[in-house]
Design a protein around this motif. Structure first.
Motif, short mmCIF file in Angstrom:
data_model
loop_
_atom_site.label_atom_id
_atom_site.label_comp_id
_atom_site.label_asym_id
_atom_site.label_seq_id
_atom_site.Cartn_x
_atom_site.Cartn_y
_atom_site.Cartn_z
N ILE A 148 0.81 -1.19 0.07
CA ILE A 148 0.00 0.00 -0.03
C ILE A 148 0.75 1.26 -0.04
N GLU A 149 1.82 1.21 0.86
CA GLU A 149 2.71 2.42 0.79
C GLU A 149 3.74 2.49 -0.35
N VAL A 150 3.86 1.30 -0.88
CA VAL A 150 4.77 1.51 -2.11
C VAL A 150 4.07 2.08 -3.15
N LYS A 151 2.76 1.55 -3.23
CA LYS A 151 1.91 2.22 -4.42
C LYS A 151 1.72 3.69 -4.35
N ARG A 152 1.53 4.10 -3.10
CA ARG A 152 1.35 5.33 -2.40
C ARG A 152 2.49 6.40 -3.16
N GLN A 153 3.55 5.90 -3.13
CA GLN A 153 4.78 6.65 -3.53
C GLN A 153 5.39 6.12 -4.82
N ILE A 154 4.54 5.47 -5.30
CA ILE A 154 5.04 4.93 -7.10
C ILE A 154 5.53 6.18 -7.83
N GLN A 155 4.60 7.26 -7.80
CA GLN A 155 5.13 8.25 -8.87
C GLN A 155 6.53 8.88 -8.17
N ASP A 156 6.95 8.93 -7.18
CA ASP A 156 8.10 9.47 -6.51
C ASP A 156 9.09 8.41 -6.93
N ARG A 157 8.95 7.02 -7.14
CA ARG A 157 9.81 6.28 -7.65
C ARG A 157 10.31 6.58 -8.94
N SER A 342 0.27 3.06 -18.51
CA SER A 342 0.06 3.92 -17.22
C SER A 342 -1.20 3.62 -16.63
N SER A 343 -2.20 3.05 -17.17
CA SER A 343 -3.52 2.65 -16.75
C SER A 343 -3.65 1.51 -17.57
N ALA A 344 -4.62 0.57 -17.30
CA ALA A 344 -5.13 -0.41 -17.84
C ALA A 344 -5.92 -0.03 -19.02
N VAL A 363 -0.34 -11.52 -23.70
CA VAL A 363 0.34 -10.39 -23.18
C VAL A 363 -0.18 -9.89 -21.81
N ALA A 364 0.35 -9.76 -20.95
CA ALA A 364 -0.11 -9.23 -19.58
C ALA A 364 0.12 -7.61 -19.79
N ILE A 365 -0.89 -6.77 -19.08
CA ILE A 365 -0.70 -5.41 -19.11
C ILE A 365 -0.07 -5.13 -17.81
N ALA A 366 0.89 -4.27 -17.69
CA ALA A 366 1.67 -4.07 -16.54
C ALA A 366 1.44 -2.51 -16.06
N THR A 367 0.79 -2.13 -14.96
CA THR A 367 0.38 -0.89 -14.69
C THR A 367 0.88 -0.54 -13.23
N PRO A 368 1.06 0.74 -12.55
CA PRO A 368 1.46 0.95 -11.55
C PRO A 368 0.56 0.46 -10.32
N ASN A 369 -0.83 0.20 -10.97
CA ASN A 369 -1.73 -0.33 -9.85
C ASN A 369 -1.65 -1.87 -9.64
N ILE A 371 1.49 -3.44 -9.68
CA ILE A 371 2.74 -3.98 -9.79
C ILE A 371 3.24 -4.74 -8.52
N ASP A 372 2.27 -4.90 -7.48
CA ASP A 372 2.57 -5.51 -6.62
C ASP A 372 2.44 -7.01 -6.79
N VAL A 373 1.92 -7.72 -7.87
CA VAL A 373 1.83 -8.97 -8.20
C VAL A 373 3.28 -9.61 -8.51
N ILE A 374 4.32 -8.52 -8.88
CA ILE A 374 5.79 -8.89 -9.13
C ILE A 374 6.30 -9.68 -8.06
N ALA A 375 5.91 -9.37 -6.73
CA ALA A 375 6.58 -9.95 -5.48
C ALA A 375 6.40 -11.55 -5.68
N ASN A 376 5.21 -11.98 -5.99
CA ASN A 376 5.05 -13.29 -6.02
C ASN A 376 5.19 -13.94 -7.40
#
Length: 382
Positions: A148-157, A342-344, A363-369, A371-376
């Protein structure tokens, strides 16, 4: 002691216990991404010695086997930092490994490929395990806080990147990145390679920064910058060896319709890229927001596979009809495809063209929303 709360690195799990027995552990990666911090944390509370290739006294020790070999009996942990500046580092590692009868853990770090320093493959073949450490991954940051915090700061990243100094002191991020780009970024390259015209190199790096994620043709770049084609190739190789950029080749299984020799170039960190073009504007007013997300996603996948040492290779796909998919990952003969948005959105003609050509790969669509599924390492879905 650490000035900031220590953020665990995914690589720690592999370094806690030795890799292949009796080998040195070599950690390579960009400058100031935490290689020394990681190893000092690993050796904390244990008797250890740190020698650095940037200290004249330490270089004198490493120049004489009679000085450094007895250290193997005295210290359970020995760290050789910035080893790219140690003359004959390959011979040093060979002698230390071959003489290591006390079971000393030998760690070596480098902020450029040690082959650039010379002698590794010839002198120390079979005597080291190699790992890569990059700036913080979003996965590591999420483990420290939350997704949740990572997504909140995704634009900073996307703007300031993931270097430890940026994450730990965000209020000073801009100044740190500008200083790094001006004073530190090319340090290894200028010192280890013969650079007769460094201004050409700087001009090339800025060009690549402005064209991040675009297909690069050396002949075109040479014409636009007035630099010889062979010089462009050499500089790109050196920039990659010093962990400033990463090239991504095209994947071609059908030479008649697909681009075979194309390359895309990304930067190992978004913040460094933005420092090079002197642009830290907020995301909503930028014209390169798509390229920033693409660069961030690429580096996340790079870190993901590097931490797992799984041997995955990353490509892009483009046809002569200009259909394109951002990233293809090839692992154990299987292909996964990702398109950065940038969005689905609904499937583009390029995605439909790829899935017609490769019906077994969606083909999978990768968006900032998502991104958390990368972890698994789960399948990204649109």
């Amino acid at each position: 002691m650490f000035d900031f709360p220590y953020i665990p690195r995914a690589l720690e799990k592999q370094l806690v216990t030795p890799g292949l027995a009796g080998r040195a552990e070599i950690i390579l990666g960009p400058r100031q991404v935490g290689k020394s911090t990681l190893l000092n944390k690993l050796a904390q509370g244990k008797r250890h010695l740190v020698l650095t290739g940037e200290d004249e006294d330490d270089l004198a020790v490493l120049a004489d086997p009679k000085s450094y070999l007895p250290l193997l009996e005295q210290f359970p942990y020995i760290i050789i930092d910035e080893a790219q500046f140690v003359p004959g580092i390959g011979r040093v590692i060979k002698r230390m490994v071959d003489s290591n009868h006390a079971g000393c853990r030998l760690f070596v770090t480098g902020s450029s490929s040690l082959e650039l320093a010379g002698g590794m493959k010839e002198s120390a073949a079979g005597r080291f395990n190699t790992y890569n450490l990059w700036p913080f991954s979003l996965e590591e940051l999420a483990a420290h806080t939350s997704w949740i915090e990572v997504k909140r700061q995704i634009q900073d990243r996307m703007i300031y990147g993931c270097c430890p100094a940026v994450v730990n002191e965000p209020q000073h991020a801009k100044q740190y990145l500008l200083d790094f780009a001006d004073a530190v970024l090319y340090k290894d390259l200028f010192k280890l390679a013969e650079m007769r015209k460094p201004t050409e190199l700087v001009k090339l790096v800025k060009y690549l920064a402005y064209n991040v994620g675009s297909e690069v043709k050396y002949a075109t770049v040479a014409r636009e910058l007035g630099i010889q084609n062979k010089t462009i190739e050499r500089y790109v190789d050196l920039l990659e060896a010093c962990f400033i950029i990463k090239t991504v080749p095209s994947l071609s299984c059908n030479p008649q319709s697909e681009i075979k020799l194309g390359k895309k170039i990304y930067f190992y960190d978004n913040g460094i890229r933005n420092a090079l073009i002197r642009d830290f504007s907020p995301l909503p007013v930028r014209t390169d927001a798509g390229a920033l997300w693409e660069n961030l996603f690429f580096t996340e996948r790079l870190k993901h596979h590097a931490f797992r040492c799984d041997g995955a290779e990353i490509y892009f796909w483009r046809t002569r009809a200009k259909h394109e998919v951002d990233f293809l990952e090839v692992l154990n003969g299987k292909v996964r495809a990702f398109e950065c948005k940038s969005s689905a959105k609904s499937k583009t003609t390029s995605i439909k063209a790829f899935e017609r050509a490769y019906p077994e790969t969606k083909v999978a669509i990768a968006t900032p929303n998502n991104i958390d599924v990368i972890a698994n390492d789960e399948r990204l879905t649109d």
